[in-house]
Scaffold this active site. Structure first.
Site: not given
Lengths: 516, 782
Positions: B295, B348
Site C-alpha cells: 500500500n 479517501e
C-alpha cells in the site's frame, strides 16, 4: 601477477619467488651432463610428487600441490611464455628448493637437504634484494634425520633474521606447520593462513593432552581462527588455497622489492585532489558516540582499496596498506567502534610491528587518531602495558619515513604523544575541527582540578571550551593546520609528494633497543 | 493586476497557436512560462521558479516559516521559501543535527532525541521553537504533525498560521464514515455497497444485481479480508451468501453481511486539488499511483496513461466538489480507485486525521483496500503462502503506516503543470486567492517519479535497510531529471525515520521519453553504503505491461508472484555483462603491472604483453569460458565462442563506467572487486555477482572444498537492522516451529521472528530495547 611481471622484467636482478627458482636452475646448469641426466630423472619423479594416490589425497583435503600453488602465485602467462624452462624450474622448486615444502613428497617434514636449498635461495634473494615468499605445508623436523634437520631449522631461522628488514618476507601457511617449523613464519614479516586446512603450533593436541591433560582440537589449538583472533600470530586468513594465493598476489603489489627500493607507485585513476564530502559529517557530535574509522580510511585512500593487516585481532587499532595517488602507504588508525579506540597491550604491539615494517621498507605512514588514552586496569598493568605501550611509542619515534597524522577527534594524554604526534617527528600533523587535544577528557580533568568544588558542570563547560578543541595544539604548532575533513585526501596526497625526498640521518649505533 | 491577467490570457491563447513571444513579454507572462517552459525540460524548473518568484515578490506572505519536518520534504519546502524570500527555521532531532535540511535553513532548533515521538512529534518542543524563533507560520510537510488537529489548534492559539487545510477539513476527511457521507452528499462516486442483515440468498442476489457484478461478500464483523468471497454472477452470490452467513453466525455471532462492489483490476489514481480561503478550488490533473507495494507507492506518474479527458474532467470536477464541500483551503489529494471500465470511486481524501494504526499483509483493516485483501484471499485459496523471509525463519510483516498517501508536494504534478505547489500552499495560507483558473492548468509533457528507498527489494518488495551513504551521487547532470532528496554523501539512514532516499523524477515531452530518461537516471544514480531498490524500480519501468500502460494496484504481486528476483538477463545481455566483467578484470590486472618506476630502483620491465587472457567466469552458478585480448581501450572478448568488442575509458576509480559493447552504450557500476576474482557489478539496475578466475586458477579451484554453511534452522539471525521490541523466550524454553521468538522493529515495520524448528532454546542474544544489525545472532536452539 606483479610478482611474475617483475620477474619477467627483472633481467639481471633476480627477484621474488621465481628468483629462488632461478638459483636452483643456475646451479643445475653448471653441473656435468651425467648429473643433469640424474636431475632429469629426479625431476620426472618429482613431477609425480608422492604418486597419484597422495596427490589425490591432497586434493581431497581441498589443498593444492606445491607446483599448482606456484602456478597460481605467478603470472600464468609468464609461466607459459618460458614453457619448458619454467616447468623445469618448477620441478626443482617443488622438490626441494624454496620454502615450499611439498607435502606429498616428504610428508612435509624438513630434511637437512631441504633446509640447505632454502638457505641458498634466501641468501640469493638477499644479495639481489628480492622478497621471499614461503608457502608452508610441513610436519616439522624429520625425526629420521635427527639433529641434522634441527640444524637445518636454525640455518633457516638465521637467514630469516638476516633478511629481516632487508627484503620483505611473507609466509603463507597452507597446511600443518608444527614444532620448530613454526618459528620461521614467526620471524617473517607477515604470516597468512588458509582457513580449515592450516595449523600452526609448537606441539600438537596429542602432546598437549599428555602434558597438560587439556583436550583441544587442532583447529582450536592452532587453526586460522585462533591465530588471527586470539594469539595474533597470523596476520590474515583466507578461505582456501586459491583465495589465499590470489590475495597474496594482491598484497605483494603493495610492497617494495627491498629496503633499498622506495614504496611502489601504481597507475592511479583516483584524482589526488578528490574532495570527500562524506567525511564532513562522519564524526558524531556527541564525543561519546562511536563511528567507524574504516569508513574514513576507505574514503580517503585510492579507490577505497585497503588491505587490512590483522583485521580480527586487537580491533581497537586498524593497520594496513593502501595507496595514495598510486603510492603505497601504511595506515594506522584508532577504531572508536571497538573499546573506544583505546590503546591496550595487543593493539600497541600490533601497531608497533606494522609501523616498524613500514619504516624498514620506506612506506610512508598515515595515522588517523581518535584515542581516549591507554586502557586502565589491573589486567593491563600486570600484563605490562607500560612496556608494550612503549613499543608503539618507540616505533613511531624511530620511524624516518614520511609521517602524516590526522587527529579526527580525541587525542588524550600519553596516547596523543604516542600516535605519531608532532613531538615524535611527525612531518605533517592535521586536526579536524572536531579534534580534542588535551591531557584528558573534560569530566576526569574537572574531577581532579576542581576536586571538592560544587559547580562541576560550569567547570566542565569551561574546560571543554578551553581545552577540548584543536586550538591549544594549533597555536603551539603541535598541529600544522586545522583542515576541513573533506579536504583530507587532497592534503595528504600533496604532503606525500613533498615528503618523497625526506631524508633523516640517525646517529650510528649497532642496533636500537626496542623495549621487547 | 487585472491588466496582467488579461495579457496573460492573451499570451496563453497565442501560445496555444504556437507563436513565439518577445522576451520582455515573457517576464510579465509568467503563466505562459509556467505552461510552456516545461518543454525546455532541463531549465524548466529553474526558469519557472525564477519567473514565478519575480511575479510573486510583490506579494507579501511571511517573514519566517518553521518547517516541522525533516528530510526530503523539509528541503523541498525550504527551497521554495528561499525563492520567495522567506526565512526558514528547521527543527531537528539530535541525530539529524548535521543533516541537509538543517544546513539549508536559516535557523535550526533541536527538538529532542532521535525517536520521532520525542522530537518531530514533540508538540511542546516544537511550540517552544516557534515562540523562540518567532516564526509566523508552520509548514508541517507530510506525515508527522501534518494531520494532527491538536497541533493545528495549538498553533491557532498562538496566532501562528498552519500551512495546510483547516482543522475542520482535516477532521471531516479524517473520519472514514463521515468522509464517505460527505462525498456522497457532494455527488462524488463512492463504492456502492450494502451493510446489514440479508434475509436469504435471493435478497443477496437482488442486492448484488443492484450494485452490479462483480461483488464482494463477507461477514461485517470479520476484520480485513477474512472470509471474503468474490462473486461474478448470481450463482456465486448464492454460494458466497451461504458461506459468509454461516461464518458470520458461527464465528462472530453477528448476522450482518457486507456486500460491496468488487473493483476489478483497480488502478489507484488521485487528483491533485488546490483550494483557497475564498471558496475557490482547482484540480491540477491526476497522478497514476497504481504501482504500490504494501500500500505504499513505488512509482507515480502524471498524467495517467489510462484516463481520457472526459474521465479526467469528471474526476477533477468531483474532486473539486468534494474540496469545496469541506472548504478545503490548501493543496490536497483526492484518491480514487478506477476499474478497468474507467468507472471511478472515491477512496479517501488525503487529509485524514490519523491513519488506522496497524495493518498486516492479509489483514488489512482498510476497507478501501479490498483489492489487496481479495488478492490475499485468492492466493490463500491457491494454497500459496507468503514466502519465508530471510534465512530459516518466517516473518510476518506489519507496519504502522503513517501516511502513505499524503505527500503534499508532488513533483510530477509540478512538472506537467508548471506550478510550485508549496508556493501556492504558502500563498493560500496567507489568505491570497488562487491566481489561476481551471483553464490555466495545462498538461505539458509527461513526468514519472520513482521513490528511491533504502530497502532491499528482494525481500517482500522492500525491507528497510540502514547504513551510511559512503558514496552518493544524484543523476542531476542528465537532461529532464529532478531529484528531491534530503540527504548528502555521508548521511545516515537510521532506524528512526522513513528510509526514503529521494524522489527521482524525470520529465519528457511524452511518456516514452520520460521513461527512457528514468532508465538513464536510475543507471546513473550512485548510492553506496545502503541497500536500495533501484533494481526493482528499473525493472518496473521497462516492464512491457507497464510500458503499455496495462497495470493495476496488484502489478508487483502479479508480475513477481514469488517475490522480486532482479533483472532476468537475456542471452545477449548476459554476454554483454560477461564481456564487460572480463574486460574490467583484465584492465585491472594490466594496471597492476604498471608501476611508475623510481630512479634506478627497478630494471625496466619487459612487458609481459599477453595476447589472450583465458578466463573462466562464473555467473549464477554457470561457468562461462572467456578469451579476452586488448588493444588500447578496446577489448575483444569471446564469450562462449561469441565475439564482442568492449570499449570504455576503464577508469577503475570512477563509480560510474560508461561502456560500449558492440555499439550498445551501457552505464555500469562496479561495486566491488576482490583479489579472489569476485566482482559485483550493477548492470541494468541489478547487481550481479561474478567470479572471474584465470583458466589455471579455475582448474585448480575445482579442488577447493565447499565450506559447510552454518545450520540456520537452529539459529535465528536478524534479517535487517532494527530495534528489539520484545523477546518472548528465555534459555531452556521449548519452542515449536513457527513460534514467535522476538519482535524487531525497523523504521515503521514490526517483524515477528519465529523459530525455524522445534527445539530447546540454548541461548538468547538479545533483549528488548537492543539495537541489532542485519545478520546479528538473536537466538540459538540446541
Amino acid at each position: 601477477m606483479a610478482a611474475a611481471m617483475r620477474v619477467a622484467g627483472a633481467g639481471a636482478r633476480l627477484s621474488v619467488v621465481v628468483s629462488d627458482l632461478r638459483v636452483a636452475a643456475r646451479s643445475l646448469c653448471s653441473q656435468p651432463v651425467s648429473i643433469n641426466q640424474r636431475v632429469e630423472d629426479k625431476r620426472r619423479a618429482a613431477l609425480m610428487g608422492g604418486g597419484q594416490r597422495r596427490i589425490d589425497a591432497q586434493h581431497k583435503r581441498g589443498k593444492l600441490l606445491a607446483r599448482e600453488r606456484i602456478s597460481l602465485l605467478l603470472d600464468p602467462d609468464s609461466f607459459i611464455e618460458s614453457d619448458m624452462f619454467v616447468e623445469h624450474r618448477c620441478a626443482d622448486f617443488g622438490m626441494a628448493a624454496d620454502k615450499n615444502k611439498d607435502f606429498t613428497v616428504f610428508g612435509g617434514s624438513l630434511s637437512g637437504a631441504h633446509a640447505q636449498k632454502i638457505c641458498k635461495i634466501m641468501d640469493q634473494a638477499m644479495t639481489v634484494g628480492a622478497p621471499v615468499i614461503g608457502l608452508n605445508d610441513s610436519g616439522g623436523a624429520r625425526i629420521q634425520e635427527g639433529v641434522e634437520s634441527l640444524a637445518g631449522y636454525a640455518d633457516i631461522f638465521l637467514r630469516n633474521v638476516m633478511a629481516s628488514g632487508v627484503i620483505p618476507q611473507i609466509s603463507l601457511i597452507m597446511g600443518p606447520c608444527a614444532g620448530g617449523a613454526v618459528y620461521s613464519p614467526a620471524l617473517t614479516d607477515f604470516t597468512f593462513m588458509v582457513k580449515d586446512t592450516s595449523y600452526l603450533f609448537i606441539t600438537g593436541p596429542d602432546v598437549v593432552k599428555s602434558v597438560t591433560n587439556e583436550n583441544v582440537t587442532q583447529e582450536e589449538l592452532g587453526g586460522a581462527r585462533t591465530h588471527t583472533t586470539i594469539s595474533g600470530v597470523a596476520h590474515r586468513a583466507f578461505e582456501n588455497d586459491v583465495e589465499a594465493l590470489c590475495n597474496l598476489r594482491e598484497f605483494f603489489n603493495y610492497l617494495p622489492l627491498s629496503n633499498l627500493d622506495p614504496a611502489p607507485i601504481r597507475e592511479c585513476h583516483d584524482p589526488s585532489d578528490r574532495l570527500v564530502p562524506e567525511l564532513d559529517t562522519i564524526v558524531p557530535l556527541e564525543s561519546t558516540k562511536a563511528y567507524n574509522m574504516a569508513d574514513i580510511i576507505h574514503s580517503v585512500v585510492d579507490e577505497r582499496e585497503f588491505f587490512e593487516i590483522m583485521p580480527n585481532y586487537a580491533k581497537n587499532i586498524i593497520v594496513g596498506f593502501a595507496r595514495m595517488n598510486g603510492r603505497t602507504v601504511g595506515i594506522v588508525g584508532n577504531q572508536p567502534k571497538v573499546a573506544s579506540g583505546c590503546l591496550d597491550i595487543n593493539s600497541s604491539v600490533k601497531g608497533a610491528r606494522f609501523v616498524r615494517f613500514c619504516d624498514a621498507f620506506n612506506i610512508p605512514l598515515i595515522t588517523f587518531v581518535d584515542v581516549p588514552g591507554f586502557l586502565p586496569g589491573t589486567a593491563q598493568e600486570y600484563g605490562g602495558i607500560i612496556r608494550h605501550g612503549a613499543k608503539l611509542l618507540y616505533a613511531f619515534a624511530e620511524a624516518t619515513v614520511p609521517k602524516v597524522t590526522v587527529i579526527t577527534r580525541k587525542a588524550y594524554g600519553g596516547a596523543y604523544d604516542v600516535m605519531s604526534s608532532k613531538h615524535l617527528c611527525g612531518d605533517t600533523n592535521y586536526a579536524w575541527p572536531t579534534a580534542e587535544i588535551a591531557v584528558m577528557g573534560a569530566k576526569g580533568a574537572v574531577e581532579i582540578i576542581f576536586k571538592g568544588h560544587e559547580n562541576v558542570e560550569d567547570a566542565q563547560a569551561e574546560y571543554i571550551d578551553k581545552f577540548a578543541n584543536p586550538f591549544p595544539a594549533a597555536v603551539r604548532g603541535f598541529v600544522d593546520d586545522i583542515i576541513q575533513p573533506s579536504s583530507t585526501r587532497a592534503r595528504i596526497c600533496c604532503d606525500l609528494d613533498v615528503l618523497t625526498s625526506k631524508k633523516v640521518q640517525r646517529p650510528w649505533r649497532k642496533h636500537a633497543n626496542i623495549p621487547l | 493586476m487585472a491588466a496582467l491577467w488579461v495579457s496573460v490570457g492573451s499570451l496563453i491563447a497565442a501560445g496555444r497557436r504556437g507563436q513565439r513571444f518577445p522576451q520582455q513579454l515573457m517576464q510579465r507572462g509568467a503563466l505562459w512560462t509556467l505552461k510552456y517552459a516545461s518543454y525546455y525540460s532541463r531549465q524548466q524548473l529553474m526558469v519557472t521558479r525564477r519567473l514565478c518568484s519575480a511575479e510573486c515578490s510583490n506579494e507579501k506572505t511571511f517573514d519566517k516559516i518553521l518547517v516541522a519536518n525533516r528530510g526530503e520534504i523539509a528541503c523541498r519546502v525550504i527551497k521554495t521559501c528561499k525563492k520567495m524570500g522567506i526565512k526558514t527555521v528547521a527543527i531537528h532531532s539530535d541525530v539529524d543535527a548535521s543533516s541537509v535540511h538543517v544546513k539549508m535553513a536559516d535557523e535550526a532548533v533541536c527538538v529532542g532525541p532521535a525517536p520521532t515521538s520525542k522530537s518531530y512529534l514533540n508538540m511542546d518542543a516544537i511550540m517552544e521553537a516557534i515562540k523562540k524563533t518567532r516564526a509566523q507560520a508552520v509548514h508541517p510537510g507530510y506525515g508527522f504533525l501534518s494531520e494532527n488537529k491538536e497541533f493545528a489548534k495549538c498553533l491557532a492559539a498562538e496566532d501562528v498560521i498552519f500551512i495546510g487545510p483547516d482543522t475542520h477539513a482535516i477532521q471531516a476527511m479524517g473520519d472514514k464514515i463521515e468522509s464517505k457521507l460527505l462525498a456522497k452528499k457532494a455527488k462524488v462516486n463512492t463504492i456502492p455497497g450494502f451493510d446489514g442483515v440479508v434475509k436469504d440468498a435471493d435478497e443477496a442476489v437482488r442486492i448484488a444485481r443492484e450494485i452490479g457484478y462483480p461483488v464482494m461478500i463477507k461477514a461485517s464483523a470479520g476484520g480485513g479480508g477474512k472470509g471474503m468471497r468474490i462473486a461474478w454472477d448470481d450463482e456465486e452470490t448464492r454460494d458466497g451468501f451461504r458461506f459468509s452467513s454461516q461464518e458470520a453466525a458461527s464465528s462472530f455471532g453477528d448476522d450482518r453481511l457486507l456486500i460491496e462492489k468488487f473493483i476489478d483490476n483497480p488502478r489507484h489514481i488521485e487528483i491533485q486539488v488546490l483550494g483557497d480561503k475564498h471558496g475557490n478550488a482547482l484540480w491540477l490533473n491526476e497522478r497514476e499511483c497504481s504501482i504500490q507495494r504494501r500500500n505504499q507507492k513505488v512509482i507515480e506518474e502524471a498524467p495517467s496513461i489510462f484516463l481520457d479527458s472526459m474521465t479526467r474532467r469528471a474526476m477533477g470536477e468531483q474532486a473539486v466538489a468534494l474540496a469545496k464541500a469541506v472548504k478545503y483551503s490548501s493543496a490536497g489529494t483526492v484518491e480514487f480507485l478506477v476499474d478497468s471500465k474507467k468507472n471511478f470511486y472515491f477512496l479517501e481524501m488525503n487529509t485524514r486525521l490519523q491513519v488506522p494504526a496497524t495493518w498486516k499483509i492479509g489483514d488489512s483493516c482498510l476497507k478501501a483496500h479490498l483489492p489487496v485483501e481479495a488478492e490475499v484471499f485468492i492466493r490463500r485459496k491457491r494454497g500459496t503462502e507468503e514466502k519465508d523471509q530471510g534465512r530459516g525463519m518466517k516473518s510476518s510483516l506489519c507496519a504502522n503506516e503513517d501516511s502513505p498517501f499524503h505527500k503534499v508536494e508532488h513533483p510530477v504534478t509540478e512538472c506537467i503543470t508548471g506550478l510550485d505547489l508549496v508556493q501556492e500552499m504558502i500563498r493560500v495560507a496567507k489568505g491570497y486567492p488562487l491566481r489561476h483558473t481551471q483553464a490555466d492548468i495545462p498538461i505539458n509533457g509527461w513526468a514519472v517519479e520513482c521513490r528511491v528507498y533504502a530497502e532491499d527489494p528482494y525481500k517482500s518488495f522492500g525491507l528497510p535497510s540502514i547504513g551510511r551513504l559512503s558514496q552518493y551521487q544524484e543523476p542531476i547532470h542528465l537532461p529532464g531529471v529532478r531529484v528531491d532528496s534530503g540527504i548528502q554523501p555521508g548521511s545516515d539512514i537510521s532506524i528512526y525515520y522513513d528510509p526514503m532516499i529521494s524522489k527521482l523524477v524525470t520529465y519528457g515531452s511524452n511518456r516514452t521519453e520520460a521513461l527512457k530518461r528514468m532508465e538513464d537516471a536510475l543507471d546513473n544514480y550512485v548510492i553506496r553504503g545502503v541497500t536500495h531498490n533501484i533494481a526493482l524500480l528499473r525493472e518496473v519501468i521497462i516492464n512491457s505491461r507497464f510500458v503499455k500502460g496495462d497495470f493495476n494496484t496488484k502489478f508487483l504481486s502479479d508480475e513477481y508472484p514469488d517475490g522480486f528476483k532482479g533483472h532476468k538477463l537475456t542471452e545477449n545481455e548476459r554476454n554483454q555483462l560477461l564481456a564487460i566483467a572480463s574486460s574490467l578484470f583484465v584492465a585491472s590486472q594490466l594496471r597492476a603491472q604498471h608501476f611508475q618506476e623510481h630512479e634506478n630502483s627497478r630494471v625496466p620491465i619487459v612487458k609481459s604483453q599477453v595476447a589472450n587472457w583465458e578466463l573462466s567466469i562464473k555467473l549464477n552458478d554457470e561457468v562461462h569460458t572467456v578469451v579476452a585480448s586488448n588493444s588500447g581501450k578496446t577489448f575483444s572478448v569471446e564469450v562462449d565462442g561469441l565475439k564482442l568488442n568492449v570499449t570504455s575509458t576503464w577508469n577503475l576509480a570512477s563509480p560510474l563506467l560508461s561502456v560500449n559493447v558492440d555499439g550498445t552504450q551501457r552505464m555500469i557500476q562496479c561495486l566491488s572487486r576482490e583479489a579472489g576474482g569476485s566482482m559485483s557489478i550493477q548492470f541494468l539496475g541489478t547487481v550481479y555477482k561474478v567470479r572471474i578466475l584465470t583458466k589455471v586458477a579455475a582448474e585448480l579451484n575445482k579442488f577447493m572444498l565447499e565450506k559447510v554453511a552454518e545450520d540456520t534452522s537452529s539459529i535465528l539471525r536478524s534479517p535487517m537492522p532494527g530495534m528489539v521490541v520484545a523477546v518472548a523466550v528465555k534459555p531452556g524454553d521449548m519452542v515449536a516451529e513457527g513460534q514467535e521468538i522476538c519482535v524487531i522493529e525497523a523504521m515503521k515495520m514490526q517483524n515477528s521472528m519465529t523459530a525455524g524448528k522445534t527445539g530447546k532454546v540454548k541461548s538468547v542474544h538479545c533483549k528488548a530495547g537492543d539495537t541489532v544489525g542485519e545478520g546479528d545472532l538473536l537466538m540459538e536452539l540446541q
